[in-house]
Design an enzyme around this catalytic site. Sequence first.
Site, PDB file in Angstrom:
ATOM      1  N   LYS A 255     -43.275  34.238 -15.507  1.00  0.00           N
ATOM      2  CA  LYS A 255     -42.579  33.897 -16.758  1.00  0.00           C
ATOM      3  C   LYS A 255     -42.751  35.032 -17.772  1.00  0.00           C
ATOM      4  CE  LYS A 255     -43.291  29.104 -15.622  1.00  0.00           C
ATOM      5  NZ  LYS A 255     -44.130  27.901 -15.689  1.00  0.00           N
TER       6      LYS A 255
ATOM      7  N   GLN B 249     -48.621  25.114 -19.124  1.00  0.00           N
ATOM      8  CA  GLN B 249     -48.535  25.262 -17.663  1.00  0.00           C
ATOM      9  C   GLN B 249     -49.246  24.092 -16.985  1.00  0.00           C
ATOM     10  OE1 GLN B 249     -46.793  27.666 -15.972  1.00  0.00           O
ATOM     11  NE2 GLN B 249     -47.318  26.547 -14.111  1.00  0.00           N
TER      12      GLN B 249
ATOM     13  N   ASP C  61     -39.770  23.605 -21.865  1.00  0.00           N
ATOM     14  CA  ASP C  61     -39.957  23.112 -20.496  1.00  0.00           C
ATOM     15  C   ASP C  61     -39.388  21.696 -20.351  1.00  0.00           C
ATOM     16  OD1 ASP C  61     -40.761  24.009 -18.040  1.00  0.00           O
ATOM     17  OD2 ASP C  61     -42.835  23.343 -18.217  1.00  0.00           O
TER      18      ASP C  61
END
Length: 282
Positions: A53, A97, A120
């Site tokens: 990322k 994450q 996300d």
Amino acid sequence: MEGRILDGKAMSEVILGRLDGEVKSLRRKGIVPKLVVIQVGDDPASTIYVNKKHKACLRLGIESEIKHLPEETRYEDLIDAIVKLNNDDSVHGILVQLPLPEHLSHKGVLEAVDPAKDVDGLNPYNHGKNLLGKECFQPATPRGIISLIESTKTELEGINAVVIGRSNIVGKPTAIMLLNRGCTVTVCHSKTRNLSDFTQKADLLIVAAGKPGLVKAHMVKNGAIVIDVGINRLEGGKIVGDVDFDEVRKKAAWITPVPGGVGPMTIASLMENTIRACREYA
Ligand code: NAD
């Protein structure tokens, strides 16, 4: 017949090329998109994904920060870190994450992320909007999956879609997004009996179980679209999906490879969401 490859790597390059222009135009106006990824602990797979990322951001000119917190980080301290980022005007996207360490995994960490910075798409607010078919940040992997499917130009209304896996980050949101496009959706999971009874009827089969070799050729309908989300590292280091690619390809109309299918599309979708968050904020 050999199924056609749904090349996520190539498709993601097209998306990244378009985004490159968007970032340049934002930067010309003095606006620099910024993504912060919070990683708690040192899970090796997470480190690989976080770095991917980061690299994608740098390539596009998106400012990228990795906030690496120790494994033993307390819930309160993690929430504090998120709230600080929520209140930081220079930050447009925040990603926590997953998976989080066990002591944090059942707490409402994702709820703390400002829905407007939730690139996300895993805050319950964005999950809910996605469920209702409303504009929102959709989770990156399901969004990438849908882009791949739509690139086949297949009419989705009325087809049988089977999703294997019911996780909050892949299976459930993907099923919802297919339902919202008019598919007849069946969600299978580890408790499903006679999995192949369902998969054999699937015009569209999405496999997100994390089990190498789960889907074999006899389980797949002739002419199906097969999307393999799984990422499994075998002993020796080889990365494979959940689908027996070589055999299933002989029956499928379209199939994604692993690597080079859903993975790169996940990154591209995250970049799209980050730039959108920046544009909407600016
Ligand atoms: P998860 O472990 O949270 O969920 C797995 C799901 O599969 C569960 O719902 C479980 O019930 C189901 N399942 C497990 N074994 C099964 C079986 N034998 N039969 C039927 N269903 C079964 O995993 P996840 O986070 O949803 O990820 C799934 C896979 O996708 C993993 O391999 C993960 O690494 C991969 N993944 C890839 C990307 C990407 O960008 N390509 C992104 C996220 C996850």
